[in-house]
Design a protein around this motif. Sequence first.
Motif: not given
Length: 984
Positions: A896-898, A903-905, A922-924
């Motif tokens: 859920d976090v990723e 999506s924001l990135a 690379r976003f987690s």
Amino acid sequence: MQVFVKDAKRGFTLVVDDRLLPFIRDTHLTPIGIVDLENPWKNDRPVFDSTFRPEPWCFAINDWTDKHNEPTLQFPGSFRRLLVWIWNLRISYPHEPILIGDNDICGAFRLVKFNPDVVRMHGYRVGPYLGFATGQTFGDNVSAANFEVCAIARQQHASFLWEHSPDEVLQRAAYYIQRMKFPPQSQDTLSFAAANADSQNPGVFLPNGDRKAPPYPHQVDDCMFADVHPHFPLTSAASIVALEDVFGSTHPCQEHVLSMDKLELEYSETRLVVGHVPNSRRMVVELSPRRRSKLLAFLHQERWLQPRMATLVEIATVVGMIDSAAEFFPWARVQVLVLQDLLRACIRSEYRRAIHSPALSTRLHDFQRQLPRSLADRFDQLQCRTIAEFVWRSRRRVQLNRACADALRVIHDYLRAEHPWEQPIGHIVPRDPAFRATTDASEQAIGVAIPSLALWCFLPLGATTRALTQLPQGHPDKLHINTLEFIGILLGFAMTETFISTSLSQYPPSPILFLECDNTAAVSWSRKRSTGSPSGRRLLQLFAEYQLLSPLGLVVEHIAGADNTLADLISRPCIPSAKRARILESLPPESRAAIAPTLDAVFRCELGATHKTKVVRHVRSMRIHFIWYLDEHKLIERVFPVVDLPLVTLNYVFACYAAHLGSGHTLSRRNIRSDTIRNYLYAAATLVQMFHPKGLDPRKEKGLHAICPSIDKVLKELRRWENIPDRREPYTVAMQLLFCSKATSSDPNSKVSALCDWFSVMLQAGGRRCEWAQPSHISDFQRTPEQNVRGDPAAFCIDDITFFRPGKRSLRLDDALADPNLPAMVAVCFRVQKNGAHGETKLFTQNTHDPSLCVVRRWLSIVQRFVRLAGRARHVPLAIYLDAPSSCVRYITATDVERQMRSLAAEIYDLDPVRDAKDLARFSAHSLRVGACCVLQALGFEEHEIERLLRWKSKTWRLYTRNLCVISQKHNKAIFDASTMPQF
């Protein structure tokens, strides 16, 4: 059984009756095998399958340890370190024989004992007996790393004894010294091969004239050493005494630590050491006569020189034997890799046939069904292992074709003809190069430059060859640029070797050519002597023949395309002067001088400098970005239309621009690699050069070809960041503000609202994923959440949160929930932490400037949501939400976090979810902790403050940060204020 009895006598195994097995608690039986049974030169050795699991859900010995947590092994480079020592000895003793020796440790790994509780894990059956290994085994994945500590201790102790206690050493090792045999002294000093000193190899004497102690490199249990005759008894004795001091000289339950079976006290200038024969007189590494005979007999007697059927075991045996012998012979390395490619093609078809077996499919299905969800990630490993075991144990025979037999015959015939199978030591040890060269290729020509020899090569491509380069990808006749680049490397080596061959004595012994190429594939081909390209393999074979017994060594490294200027100029044909003159004459006189540099750039683009339209557009975009940067920083008038800044100032302007790019201010508004920033700087520099009165490169100091130190420091900082393994991009305040604006209209119990609250508090606390969210496979609220070492939920629970009134006056939870305006502070308890500071409490206060970033409000919202959905449950993680489609309460998971963060990135950085999937990956959840580090550092917090606020007990947090934002601001202020000064 003999091996079992021998291990028991040495104290390596405890032997008990097999009938006691049910009464020994926590026993783990491990399969055991014996290797080297038929090897006449080695003793039988037991090996343990420490990856064995009785059932797929069980834990093997190696599941409890991780070799990645161990220090980097030094064993693999031990023989090279011995050669480095021999090379330095020859520098200091050019006319004295250098003797070579080694000795072995009896038991090696087995000398490092297990904790008694771990011994039960290393049980095995031999007939009616049950054995328990008391020390490390051949099979545990950390055995080598744990033993290396002992090996390093022996190395350092031996060097210390050699230097500080020579008399004591000679006395203690008198028994061995008396039995040493040395070759007769020879008066022939002309036959000694020479070695030269350089910055990496100064010899074996210190500046004050004292002799250095030998380094005693260790190849697992084999200690290697070399020295001149006067020092050799001490050198050999120090290794033996150090071994006895480290491991103990006598013990009632084990044999002497020095292996007397393998101790050879007759020394000479050649010796078989770890499978190779260094020759200190000729300064080469040779193939031993024993191994040559063994290989010839094996290839002939086992009928490998003709097409035959073979099992995987037989194929692995022949490849392993040849590969080991070819380690220090470049020609043979290429032959081995060609052979591997041919054998791989034969095996592949049989492999595909085997893996479609119904029995294999059934077994894999059973494994998947037996694994619990918590071990679901183990299935991929089990699948690969099961397929490999099935193919290996099936004893399927593979048909080897004529090409495989011919490749083996090439090696056989070379060995049988008794040609030299050797490599100069000077080509193996790290040395300063005697010559430097650069190569480049375009679709027009190949260029090579060797400035130190005043040589260059321009090889234009014919019309037919150019046409092959234009064929589409996938066409069988396509001539790839990688092939042309490798031809440039081959040409550079051939030119240098031919030029120096007539006057070899003028150059250092075994000279080295340091060749740089801007094509990573061609560099890889040269280093690995391997490629999947058919044309590349043929070129490698040609290159191997040219390198065969060549006096010239080769080191190939990558160079950034922006720095490969000389070879790049040669590989692009000259600008057509007649056509240039005609175009300029047709222009008004006042326009000619201004347009001439741009016209030259256009001609270079036409001739292949940047043959792709996309590349041309990108260079143009980079230049526009630089112009925008100058305008933003009020420097546009100092550069255009005429550069009006000192070169030193220009250097710092470009360093600031590099820092600006490194902090994410790029065309794509995201972080980019240092090599890409080099391309930005190159595009900007070529633009500025057009307007500089002297045409100077603004990236370089006057009169020098290297990038100036200020730019180089920034690029090194970027490379440091890139080299962090599994690094994560930071979650930023801008991303959180965007998320807050999107979550305003969401249901307070929804996943979006919950994630928004948690992102805000974890960005300020620098939280780890396990401290608040669940792993991806635990989303069901009815399942047991992830546990910490105490058996409690690892994530925050309601008892971990305490609210306070102003002045840190206590506030009951009921009062805080009833009136959200009462809480002014919140204390968060970190029950269990990675840094060991369990029970640490952090206090957070209200943010009166921006309520959306107020950590107190966010924590109150989290607790309110939890009470609405789960009541006052005490031992339940707080990170929950209401899933609207199913109307069920669920845990927030890493997935859920990723998804939300990526999506924001994608929106903030204008990334495409498909095209830029690698960057978004690379976003987690860890990005929140990385972002917290970056925010505090960018705001100028001191190191100790960052460590205290984010709960660090080491300097590891610095790996997460880039210093570039702060550096950029400081540089901008200093340099742009100084830009009006005539001189520094």
